[in-house]
Scaffold this motif. Structure first.
Motif, PDB file in Angstrom:
ATOM      1  N   PHE A  44     -34.045  18.298  18.414  1.00 26.09           N
ATOM      2  CA  PHE A  44     -34.885  18.051  17.231  1.00 26.09           C
ATOM      3  C   PHE A  44     -34.981  19.303  16.373  1.00 26.09           C
ATOM      4  CE2 PHE A  44     -36.862  15.043  20.374  1.00 26.09           C
ATOM      5  CZ  PHE A  44     -36.498  13.874  19.720  1.00 26.09           C
ATOM      6  N   ASP A  45     -34.861  19.138  15.062  1.00 25.70           N
ATOM      7  CA  ASP A  45     -35.059  20.306  14.196  1.00 25.70           C
ATOM      8  C   ASP A  45     -36.463  20.333  13.598  1.00 25.70           C
ATOM      9  OD1 ASP A  45     -34.898  18.319  12.313  1.00 25.70           O
ATOM     10  OD2 ASP A  45     -33.572  19.427  10.968  1.00 25.70           O
ATOM     11  N   THR A  46     -37.163  19.206  13.702  1.00 28.26           N
ATOM     12  CA  THR A  46     -38.544  19.132  13.226  1.00 28.26           C
ATOM     13  C   THR A  46     -39.421  18.598  14.356  1.00 28.26           C
ATOM     14  OG1 THR A  46     -37.830  18.691  10.956  1.00 28.26           O
ATOM     15  CG2 THR A  46     -40.098  18.098  11.517  1.00 28.26           C
ATOM     16  N   VAL A  47     -40.560  19.250  14.553  1.00 28.68           N
ATOM     17  CA  VAL A  47     -41.504  18.776  15.556  1.00 28.68           C
ATOM     18  C   VAL A  47     -42.824  18.444  14.884  1.00 28.68           C
ATOM     19  CG1 VAL A  47     -40.446  20.002  17.477  1.00 28.68           C
ATOM     20  CG2 VAL A  47     -42.220  21.133  16.119  1.00 28.68           C
ATOM     21  N   GLY A  48     -43.592  17.619  15.552  1.00 25.77           N
ATOM     22  CA  GLY A  48     -44.856  17.203  14.971  1.00 25.77           C
ATOM     23  C   GLY A  48     -45.856  16.849  16.036  1.00 25.77           C
ATOM     24  N   ALA A  49     -47.037  16.427  15.582  1.00 30.17           N
ATOM     25  CA  ALA A  49     -48.098  16.023  16.496  1.00 30.17           C
ATOM     26  C   ALA A  49     -49.124  15.214  15.727  1.00 30.17           C
ATOM     27  CB  ALA A  49     -48.766  17.248  17.108  1.00 30.17           C
ATOM     28  N   SER A  50     -49.764  14.303  16.424  1.00 31.40           N
ATOM     29  CA  SER A  50     -51.013  13.742  15.929  1.00 31.40           C
ATOM     30  C   SER A  50     -52.089  14.539  16.620  1.00 31.40           C
ATOM     31  CB  SER A  50     -51.122  12.269  16.300  1.00 31.40           C
ATOM     32  OG  SER A  50     -51.115  12.115  17.699  1.00 31.40           O
ATOM     33  N   SER A  51     -53.030  15.044  15.863  1.00 34.42           N
ATOM     34  CA  SER A  51     -53.897  16.054  16.458  1.00 34.42           C
ATOM     35  C   SER A  51     -55.334  15.948  15.996  1.00 34.42           C
ATOM     36  CB  SER A  51     -53.372  17.443  16.113  1.00 34.42           C
ATOM     37  OG  SER A  51     -54.272  18.434  16.525  1.00 34.42           O
ATOM     38  N   LEU A  78     -49.516   5.912  13.689  1.00 37.22           N
ATOM     39  CA  LEU A  78     -48.591   6.245  12.601  1.00 37.22           C
ATOM     40  C   LEU A  78     -47.505   7.210  13.098  1.00 37.22           C
ATOM     41  CD1 LEU A  78     -47.736   6.141   9.637  1.00 37.22           C
ATOM     42  CD2 LEU A  78     -49.418   7.937   9.142  1.00 37.22           C
ATOM     43  N   CYS A  79     -47.889   8.145  13.931  1.00 42.61           N
ATOM     44  CA  CYS A  79     -46.920   9.125  14.436  1.00 42.61           C
ATOM     45  C   CYS A  79     -45.803   8.455  15.236  1.00 42.61           C
ATOM     46  CB  CYS A  79     -47.610  10.181  15.291  1.00 42.61           C
ATOM     47  SG  CYS A  79     -48.524  11.370  14.301  1.00 42.61           S
ATOM     48  N   SER A  80     -46.137   7.416  15.978  1.00 50.14           N
ATOM     49  CA  SER A  80     -45.101   6.697  16.731  1.00 50.14           C
ATOM     50  C   SER A  80     -44.046   6.148  15.773  1.00 50.14           C
ATOM     51  CB  SER A  80     -45.714   5.522  17.503  1.00 50.14           C
ATOM     52  OG  SER A  80     -46.584   6.000  18.476  1.00 50.14           O
ATOM     53  N   GLN A 120     -38.625   6.703  12.927  1.00 53.32           N
ATOM     54  CA  GLN A 120     -38.019   6.643  11.594  1.00 53.32           C
ATOM     55  C   GLN A 120     -37.300   7.944  11.229  1.00 53.32           C
ATOM     56  OE1 GLN A 120     -38.241   3.975   9.591  1.00 53.32           O
ATOM     57  NE2 GLN A 120     -37.576   4.804   7.632  1.00 53.32           N
ATOM     58  N   TYR A 121     -37.925   9.079  11.567  1.00 53.70           N
ATOM     59  CA  TYR A 121     -37.413  10.369  11.115  1.00 53.70           C
ATOM     60  C   TYR A 121     -36.601  11.105  12.183  1.00 53.70           C
ATOM     61  CZ  TYR A 121     -40.345  10.211   6.918  1.00 53.70           C
ATOM     62  OH  TYR A 121     -40.917   9.864   5.727  1.00 53.70           O
ATOM     63  N   ASN A 122     -36.618  10.596  13.388  1.00 56.87           N
ATOM     64  CA  ASN A 122     -36.012  11.321  14.516  1.00 56.87           C
ATOM     65  C   ASN A 122     -36.580  12.726  14.662  1.00 56.87           C
ATOM     66  OD1 ASN A 122     -34.361  11.568  16.773  1.00 56.87           O
ATOM     67  ND2 ASN A 122     -32.738  12.558  15.587  1.00 56.87           N
ATOM     68  N   TRP A 123     -37.885  12.769  14.710  1.00 55.93           N
ATOM     69  CA  TRP A 123     -38.593  14.024  14.938  1.00 55.93           C
ATOM     70  C   TRP A 123     -39.128  14.035  16.367  1.00 55.93           C
ATOM     71  CZ3 TRP A 123     -42.231  14.413  10.012  1.00 55.93           C
ATOM     72  CH2 TRP A 123     -41.438  14.712   8.895  1.00 55.93           C
ATOM     73  N   GLY A 124     -39.356  15.225  16.883  1.00 52.65           N
ATOM     74  CA  GLY A 124     -39.960  15.366  18.201  1.00 52.65           C
ATOM     75  C   GLY A 124     -41.463  15.533  18.099  1.00 52.65           C
ATOM     76  N   PHE A 125     -42.176  14.449  18.325  1.00 53.27           N
ATOM     77  CA  PHE A 125     -43.642  14.544  18.314  1.00 53.27           C
ATOM     78  C   PHE A 125     -44.108  14.900  19.724  1.00 53.27           C
ATOM     79  CE2 PHE A 125     -43.476  12.745  14.196  1.00 53.27           C
ATOM     80  CZ  PHE A 125     -44.708  12.992  13.605  1.00 53.27           C
TER      81      PHE A 125
END
Lengths: 427, 427
Positions: free
Chosen positions: A130-137, A192-194, A199-204
């Motif tokens: 993954f080049d972008t990571v995220g979180a619901s926080s 929403l994060c799921s 959709q974006y192929n991000w690593g949450f």
């Protein structure tokens, strides 16, 4: 860095046992139950020892042999290994003779236990490409993902409930993260994060990377055991949001026992919530198999998860170990913050106020034995939730830099009569 | 706790050499020069080793054999031993290949290097029988004295300039300390504290306990050397307020060399100040024997000491080691805070912004070699000075929890055209 083998691990479904190897996935596609990391501990029995761990760095990476870390991963940041402090003064107030505070309020880098889970999640994010990571926080996680992503050169995008504490918002933006405030509560944000992860192929970290992420919490359990001199406590009091931390501390203790590193012991697990968001303690108190989702309404926003993913597991653990779940009002949360600061010099955020106040309640109820060894888990720093203390303290007037003026002001502060009056009274 | 002998020590006048034994006193009554703790290092040569230190706890107390700690003192709090982090990203921006951040932004218990000096001062406060301790403070010291005094069961009374950051005021009151805001700058506050210490028989950590207090700063130097693998860096960049920390890091390095624990090396010392309060860097730049006192006017309030007690010594050290003193504007301070957060995921307060921005300046000026080993000392946490970042970040509007809305908002954030327009353009 401690050498030696790492325990082989795989993702498996907690319920049906289906195996998934290593991939960014958190839900079983057969039975829709959560996935969890399972280890082959036998492969490291005898090679992971007190000595091999103690020879490691002063961070969570001393336990890397028991974490889901991709091969060849080079730990970059000295996260964790926070102080375990004997809380004599707090103990005196509670009538407890052997009580400790595990203090993640000073965790590197962003002052909460979330630094542990994020470190493990991001090690896997890189591995999965993954080049972008995220979180619901609810805030602390946002801070930690933003900071550690910056350090690792990953892009980050963090989603939070719109009404989060200003300090937690600033402490996310400062690292250059993209922050999106969602008009809803944590549970809305999480759903929403799921969608976004797919959709974006991000690593949450707490969505598709959740099984790896959650394992990071085990390090708090390992540290407690090691810092107690390689023994388990009788009781642990743990704040509950998603309900994951309390389970992972239990998992850590069990692993240490299985590996022969600590002696087996019956440990009771106590869960703490704010009454304004208490689905898990409600389930414990009412002996429900499954918690009823709630709409959060509490100042303890870092615990404000109304439908906790690991709620049923946390409730079961508490019941099975003979612990208890208790919750406290927002007024008690603030008192808890103040009590911990005044007794132990530790300034915690609202979640720590919850845990401290719940601990007091558990002692008052006689649910924890006064001479037993009890560890209170403090998970975040008070500087992040100063808004709840607004109006609680009078900063006083500015005093001229003269001894007589200081003297008069100190008498005011201490509620003593002014010096001249005092002399008259004495005559 | 590491066993083994502690180095015998005494107070002596730095200038005339008059000996004072052990007492709460900071100024020579013969020549009015400052007193300092001197050790008989020969007494511990061979017994204080890398191994004896490494066998100690993960705190400043692993160096207790080299600190002025009363006999029989039992360390109570695991202060210090903060991470030293290799700063690859910051290094890339500066063109530096071997640069490290010593990160006291996560120091236990109150997130600044002041926890080190307070721990040593309060060990002595108890020994000298003070029941009340105090400090004149620009903020971090106030936090630390209040917290550690609470823990030790000592009363505290802290004096600060009236205009201090709200977070630092709250972070003092929360521990139950008496706080007095003085209508004046730090230098006014400090003079008043001298009078109060005599009048009330209180132990002021940075007044009558100052010689002991100041020794606590040495632990930052010991840690840097140990965490570099028992070697000294080529350069150290240190923020300067009173001018004590930079000297004590040098003293720590010299002691380690004397004891044969690290190899001798020529280390250059670089001092950082805010231009709005830069008496020491002004003295360095203008080759003055004695700094000219200034009236502070900077957002870096924790460095705002216009007439620094150790100013002349700091300036001399910088010159003698071939380092340099540099200062930066308030705008650069904020950029420095942002740069460290964005590159290394470390959120520091204004003082750390000063140090980071000065480091950049020193590299740009070619005063530090790009392949040399350089350590940047970060002394406090960004959550204490969030006021200087107000208005710097747009928290954005609240977004409805729907994928399409998120998508549109992300395009806004990234400066991309809205999705529909994008399709039109692509046609």
């Amino acid at each position: 860095m401690s050498s030696g083998a790492c325990a082989p691990y795989d993702l498996k479904c907690k319920e049906c046992g289906k195996s998934y190897g290593k991939q960014p996935l958190s839900i079983c596609d057969e039975c829709f139950s959560p996935l969890e990391v399972f280890y082959d501990l036998d492969a490291v029995k005898g090679s992971v020892t007190r000595e091999s761990i103690a020879a490691g760095p002063a961070s969570i990476w001393r336990y890397r042999a028991l974490l889901p870390i991709p091969e060849g991963f080079q730990p970059d940041l000295p996260v964790g290994f926070t102080p375990l402090v004997k809380a004599k003064n707090l103990g005196k107030r509670l009538g407890a003779s052997d009580i400790y505070v595990k203090n993640d309020a000073v965790c590197f880098p962003t002052l909460s236990f979330k630094d542990r889970v994020v470190a493990v999640a991001l090690a896997n994010a890189r591995y999965f490409g993954f080049d972008t990571v995220g979180a619901s926080s609810t805030g602390n996680l946002a801070n930690s993902v933003a900071a550690q992503a910056a350090r690792l050169g990953l892009k980050s995008c963090i989603l939070i409930p719109a009404d989060l504490e200003p300090a937690k918002i600033l402490n996310t933006l400062i690292y250059g993260a993209r922050l999106v405030r969602i008009d809803g509560n944590y549970d809305h944000v999480n759903r929403l994060c799921s969608l976004i992860a797919d959709q974006y192929n991000w690593g949450f970290v707490n969505v598709n990377l959740r099984p790896y992420y959650a394992e990071g919490s085990k390090t708090m359990g390992y540290e407690i055991a090691e810092q107690l001199g390689w023994r388990l406590p009788d009781n642990v009091v743990v704040p509950m949001a998603g309900g994951s931390l309390i389970r992972k501390i239990k998992k850590a203790f069990d692993e240490l026992v299985y590996l022969g590193i600590v002696e087996a012991k019956h440990v009771k697990f106590f869960g703490a919530q704010a009454t304004g968001c208490s689905p898990i303690t409600h389930a414990v108190k009412n002996n429900l198999d499954r918690h009823e989702p709630q709409k959060p309404n509490t100042i303890a926003r870092s615990l404000a998860i109304g439908n906790p993913a690991d709620g049923p597991y946390a409730a079961r653990l508490i019941r099975e170990t003979g612990g208890w779940g208790e919750d406290v009002s927002d007024v008690e949360v603030v008192s808890g913050i103040q009590e911990l600061a005044e007794t132990e010099g530790i300034f915690t955020e609202t979640a720590g106020g919850v845990t401290t106040a719940v601990t007091a309640k558990l002692f008052a109820q006689g649910r924890i034995g006064k001479d037993e060894t009890t560890v209170v888990c403090i998970t975040g720093n008070g500087l992040k939730t100063t808004d709840v203390l607004q109006g609680k303290y009078d900063v006083g007037r500015a005093v001229k830099p003269r001894l007589a003026e200081f003297d008069a002001y100190l008498r005011e502060l201490d509620g003593l009569p002014a010096a001249e009056e005092a002399e008259l009274v004495a005559q």
